[in-house]
Design an enzyme around this catalytic site. Sequence first.
Site, PDB file in Angstrom:
ATOM      1  N   GLY A  93     -15.254 -69.834  33.411  1.00  0.00           N
ATOM      2  CA  GLY A  93     -15.213 -69.959  34.868  1.00  0.00           C
ATOM      3  C   GLY A  93     -16.541 -69.615  35.533  1.00  0.00           C
ATOM      4  O   GLY A  93     -16.974 -70.278  36.475  1.00  0.00           O
ATOM      5  N   THR A 110     -24.753 -76.277  21.620  1.00  0.00           N
ATOM      6  CA  THR A 110     -23.796 -76.817  20.649  1.00  0.00           C
ATOM      7  C   THR A 110     -22.370 -76.579  21.137  1.00  0.00           C
ATOM      8  O   THR A 110     -22.020 -75.473  21.556  1.00  0.00           O
ATOM      9  CB  THR A 110     -24.027 -76.165  19.272  1.00  0.00           C
ATOM     10  OG1 THR A 110     -25.383 -76.424  18.901  1.00  0.00           O
ATOM     11  CG2 THR A 110     -23.081 -76.724  18.231  1.00  0.00           C
ATOM     12  N   CYS A 120     -14.399 -48.630  39.536  1.00  0.00           N
ATOM     13  CA  CYS A 120     -15.182 -47.408  39.674  1.00  0.00           C
ATOM     14  C   CYS A 120     -16.385 -47.495  38.743  1.00  0.00           C
ATOM     15  O   CYS A 120     -16.254 -47.438  37.546  1.00  0.00           O
ATOM     16  CB  CYS A 120     -14.333 -46.199  39.302  1.00  0.00           C
ATOM     17  SG  CYS A 120     -15.034 -44.662  39.886  1.00  0.00           S
TER      18      CYS A 120
HETATM   19  C1  LIG Z   1     -11.724 -64.888  35.745  1.00  0.00           C
HETATM   20  C2  LIG Z   1     -12.229 -65.616  36.909  1.00  0.00           C
HETATM   21  C3  LIG Z   1     -13.491 -66.233  36.906  1.00  0.00           C
HETATM   22  C4  LIG Z   1     -14.441 -66.102  35.742  1.00  0.00           C
HETATM   23  O1  LIG Z   1     -14.007 -66.799  34.608  1.00  0.00           O
HETATM   24  P1  LIG Z   1     -14.625 -66.428  33.176  1.00  0.00           P
HETATM   25  O2  LIG Z   1     -14.114 -67.505  32.280  1.00  0.00           O
HETATM   26  O3  LIG Z   1     -14.100 -65.087  32.824  1.00  0.00           O
HETATM   27  O4  LIG Z   1     -16.096 -66.479  33.316  1.00  0.00           O
HETATM   28  C5  LIG Z   1     -13.878 -66.937  38.027  1.00  0.00           C
HETATM   29  N1  LIG Z   1     -13.072 -67.050  39.085  1.00  0.00           N
HETATM   30  C6  LIG Z   1     -11.859 -66.483  39.138  1.00  0.00           C
HETATM   31  C7  LIG Z   1     -11.011 -66.677  40.348  1.00  0.00           C
HETATM   32  C8  LIG Z   1     -11.386 -65.742  38.060  1.00  0.00           C
HETATM   33  O5  LIG Z   1     -10.196 -65.172  38.122  1.00  0.00           O
END
Ligand SMILES: *Cc1c(COP(=O)(O)O)cnc(C)c1O
Length: 398
Positions: free
Chosen positions: A69, A235, A323
């Site tokens: 994400g 890759t 925290c």
């Molecule tokens: C977890 C999350 C991300 C980040 O995704 P990753 O695959 O952990 O990098 C981005 N946006 C939201 C809303 C998320 O909950």
Amino acid sequence: MIYMDHSATSPVRKEVYEAMEPYLKESFGNASTFYSLGREAKVAMENARKSVAKLIGAYPEEIIFTSGGTESDNIAIQGIAYKLQSKGKHIITSSIEHPAVIETCKGLEKKGFKVTYLPVYENGIVKVSDLEKAITDETILITIMHANNEIGTIQPIAEIGEVAKEHKIKFHCDAVQSVGKIPVDVNELNIDLLSISAHKLYGPKGVGALYIRKRTRLEPILYGGGQENNLSPGTENIPGIVGFAKACQIAETELESNVAYLTRLRDKLINGVLNNIEKSYLNGDREKRLPGNINFRFTGIEGESIILMLDGKGIAGSTGSACSSKKLTASHVLKAIGLEDADSHGSLRLTLGLENTEEEVDTVIKEIAPIVERLRSMSPIWNKDDSLWKDNTKKCDF
Ligand SMILES: *Cc1c(COP(=O)(O)O)cnc(C)c1O
């Protein structure tokens, strides 16, 4: 253990693990090579692309695989910003985005872009009228998340997409928390770019996707061997991609029954706790929220202490605030819904998943009340008698 932190990450489903295994063993080829082992990997990847696309109503050519994400959000937001900067340098987002979006926007501010952070009000939802007012001739991108990772609120994405389309502004949506959990269709929602992560929907960590609507051009932010349309080079993570696709297929077939199941567990847990404990509240909109998301606030105590005591009972939950070594930073999401500093430290997020049972929900309801009572009895800011509690701006210095 009772695991109720699915917004942080979800366990890998058995079927997902089994789909991945051959690609970690005998079918280990590099998808960019031309002998049969490499071609096998390539075929697996292209089939996976179809499954991911299908889940969100896209064409396979509109999907690129990423490392998750965070990478998807960065490629989308920076990619549009740098591509369209000659047209304008204004971006609109919300004040409750995931750090992957907020920090990317802050980084762009340092490069001369202007960013508007829309308010969300007490219910944790943006107003489309605020968005309309924020748009200027300079606006090139709107990036607003679908469902919030802390309080689970669901934004009016279709309306936002409509406004973006009317003004010919690109619309990116971080849908990491919603894809596979509630219906997501990029055409119904008028989305140009959409981020997904596999590990939030029972797939493996370290893999995700970015949907890019046809004819949407992005400036690359990463350089390398040119994989994934020059946007996510390196890759290809074939085992991860195959597992991700399997998770998408399962999510699609089970979507409706999973929504019903998790909504039932969620409502039972919410009602159980709110009815049992005085001065307990639900953060975020009651209705427009993810099926598995619960975010409580208990006046007079700190989220961290509840988490630790629940952990002692074998229950894994989380809090909205993190925290860091020296200072306790209140959650920007809870602040955005108008909570005072002390209140925003007293939150407990429980996010449910498919392996949770009704019995587990009963156990958690039973365990929370005495924990809250005990913590309040030790709390310097909880005064039961005048039922007022004082914000003595207690700082976290452990
Ligand atoms: C977890 C999350 C991300 C980040 O995704 P990753 O695959 O952990 O990098 C981005 N946006 C939201 C809303 C998320 O909950």
